[in-house]
Design an enzyme around this catalytic site. Sequence first.
Site, PDB file in Angstrom:
ATOM      1  N   ASP A   1       0.874  -1.166   0.000  1.00 47.63           N
ATOM      2  CA  ASP A   1       0.000   0.000   0.000  1.00 47.63           C
ATOM      3  C   ASP A   1       0.913   1.218   0.000  1.00 47.63           C
ATOM      4  O   ASP A   1       2.104   1.130   0.281  1.00 47.63           O
ATOM      5  CB  ASP A   1      -0.911  -0.011   1.225  1.00 47.63           C
ATOM      6  N   TRP A   2       0.366   2.371  -0.314  1.00 46.12           N
ATOM      7  CA  TRP A   2       1.187   3.589  -0.469  1.00 46.12           C
ATOM      8  C   TRP A   2       1.767   3.989   0.885  1.00 46.12           C
ATOM      9  O   TRP A   2       1.070   4.479   1.757  1.00 46.12           O
ATOM     10  CB  TRP A   2       0.325   4.700  -1.055  1.00 46.12           C
TER      11      TRP A   2
END
Length: 826
Positions: free
Chosen positions: A232-233
């Site tokens: 995920d970012w």
Amino acid sequence: MKKTEELLKELTAGEKAALLEGYNSWMTNAVPRLGIPSVSLTDGPLGVRRRADSDGEGMTGLGKSCPSTAFPCPAAIADSWDPENAERMGKAIGEECAVYGVDVLLGPALNLKRDPRCGRNFEYFSEDPLVSGKMAASYTRGIQESGTAACPKHFALNNCEDHRYMGDSVADERTIRELYLRGFEICVREGEPRTIMCAYNKINGIHCSENKKLLTDILRKEWKFDGLAMSDWGATRDRVAGVKAGLDLDMPGGIHANRNAILEALKNGSLSSETLDTSVRRVLTMISDAQKTVRKPETIDTLLKEHSMLAEQIAEECAVLLKNDGILPLDRNKKVLVTGELFEKMRCQGAGSSGLNPAYLASPKEAFDRAGVPYEYVQGYREASRETDENLKNAALRTAADYDTVLFFGGLTDSYESEGFDREDLSMPRNQLELIDGLCRAGKKVAVVLSGGSPMEVPFADQAAGILNMVLPGEEGGEACRRLLYGEVNPCGKLSETWMKTCGDIPFGEKYSKGKIEQYREGIFAGYRYFDKAPEKIRYPFGFGLSYTEFEYSSLEIRQEENRIIVSVRIRNKGSVAGREIVQLYSGRNENSAVFKPEKELRCYAKISLKTGEEKTAELSFHESDLAYYHAGIRDWVVENGTYPILVGASSRDIRLTGKAVLSGYPAAEPPYSEAVCDAYEHIAGGTISDAVFSELLAHRIPPEPPVTPYTIESPIGDFRTTGMGRVIYRSIMKGVVGSSRKIAAMPEGEDKDAMVKNQDFVLNLIPRNSTRAMIQMGGGRLQMNMAYAITDLANGHLLRAASEFLKKEKSQPLPCEEKGGSSDD
């Protein structure tokens, strides 16, 4: 592009390291000298959120996006109980991806709905892993039909927002396998996604981005996933540990320390070239697959028109009729009073990174006007406020004196539920509740239309004449709502999650999202599995939904063939209008089971369309292995011999027909639990699981809540407010955001301002819950990790150390696209 194995031989170590990280926030790195192009990624649980410009979006990723179709949110899709809807929606989104040049769509999101207060629940499907998995698999197949890769997320146990960046999900192995991984397993095995995204959080002390058991042992070896795993970012913590665990792509990338760590580990031998090449091979395969995508010649406008009609059709099947004392459907020729600002500002989607720029947006008011429906509208309350405006409320009550029937539009607003923070409770805004109460006290027949991505407390349930839940219905939700209210369409949706009476009825809810250690004390008793033991707490049960017609169940037959249990039942529409019924099959607990189990569990379901008076046979089946429980002691699935009740009904609490299936010949296993653990979970409705029992269930001690100070790069920025220097740092960080808020406030009223306000609210809620590490990493290289350490040292009062970090220059080799004029888009 050359074949993967040829490229692996020609790539330098620096180029390989670059391929394992993102570029410009939403791209992968290209290697121009070898003809390796970038691929494009974008958000997408509800539709395509493609940036309207070529710049990276930085931390929040909420810039203006290209027009796309806003479909009903996954919470709504699940209420249709129709995987075909999810696949049709996925196919349409994939077609828009192909036009916009999107290679990887970040969806579906399928974390299990453990607690209705999770701020991101509108992006998730259900509290049941079967419903979640089937919907996600269908959505995945639909997306990938166009050539775009789907990316199921957030793997795994990402069940709260307040502490998602640094939280530790503490759960026992059986619960993890039976509930929280089961939906992902179904999606992987049946949907065959080409990528998957890991979550921010830890599971029992190990970050998902570094969890070899999760990313390799279970995902790849057991489930046979052969695609790419990405972060995920900002979820990457130890980059080398991640590569070793099976995390291939670090997003959004641009962090020198992560790439340098890979190169240094290669040099000192702590990371083997074979392990690195395994991840690079997966990235190259993803890029190669993206090149095979056929970009369709249709203009986006043509697709958007077609898909808007599809969005409406799907929305009609997602709405759930929760109550009807005969007020619905409305008489087309009778004028009604309509009140509630959500009538003209109905929420079609949730708030946060999945927010779209809908191509066509029809509010219920616009739909009523187009159809020439006779009505009078009074605003009643302000959508943007929680407090009652007495003038608006009183105006609505005065006008209501001239009407017998009132339509009230209300529900949750963006300030109540959003990515980035969890809900405080289950209440609707006070100004809405006071107006509904006033209308009911005045003796009016009130039909309430709700919008929201999660269950709500509905204290007016006994007084209102009707309740229609539209969930978050997408861009054509207004038209779908009108058609449902006036009987042009018969509601057929059913709840994919339990609605409890009050927030206090949530099992173990008093501890939810209160700290960084999230204890899953309820174990396997999540959702209806718990409420079957406490039915008095249920407002609307899992699987519940009314219709404008009635269905009769009869002639249950059960047979067992080749280790499958096959059930047939006759369903008859005995009402006066055509309709669709969702037939649900549950298995009950084997009475001689040696372990604690839920009273019932969903095994399969079918959706049947019936004309007036028509009767059809619904056939449902499942494999005997679905009755297995996960034995943590032997780390395997165990099917117990014995007699299992077979329950067929219209909801988890409305069982119409029952039968039995007998299993024999399976090997026995000693139960893994002590008498104390079994007794505690057999009586879980009492709401108490002691530390001793939970520790025994976990097979390890319950980790303590980490101290707030001294701050680390994993500390929530909001925690900085606990010390004097920390407060100075916190205010400095927030100052820029508040300054932007003033600029937004000065904008002229309109859709652009509304969108900016929502985005700004998202950021204001997100930053205090973010850590300095994740905040820097989400910037895609705008700042480097020395700044995270510098900010944290400063907050701790270590001024010299902070100054040293501020002055540090983190160097890295040039990216391949930066060498000799190369371009990332080549």
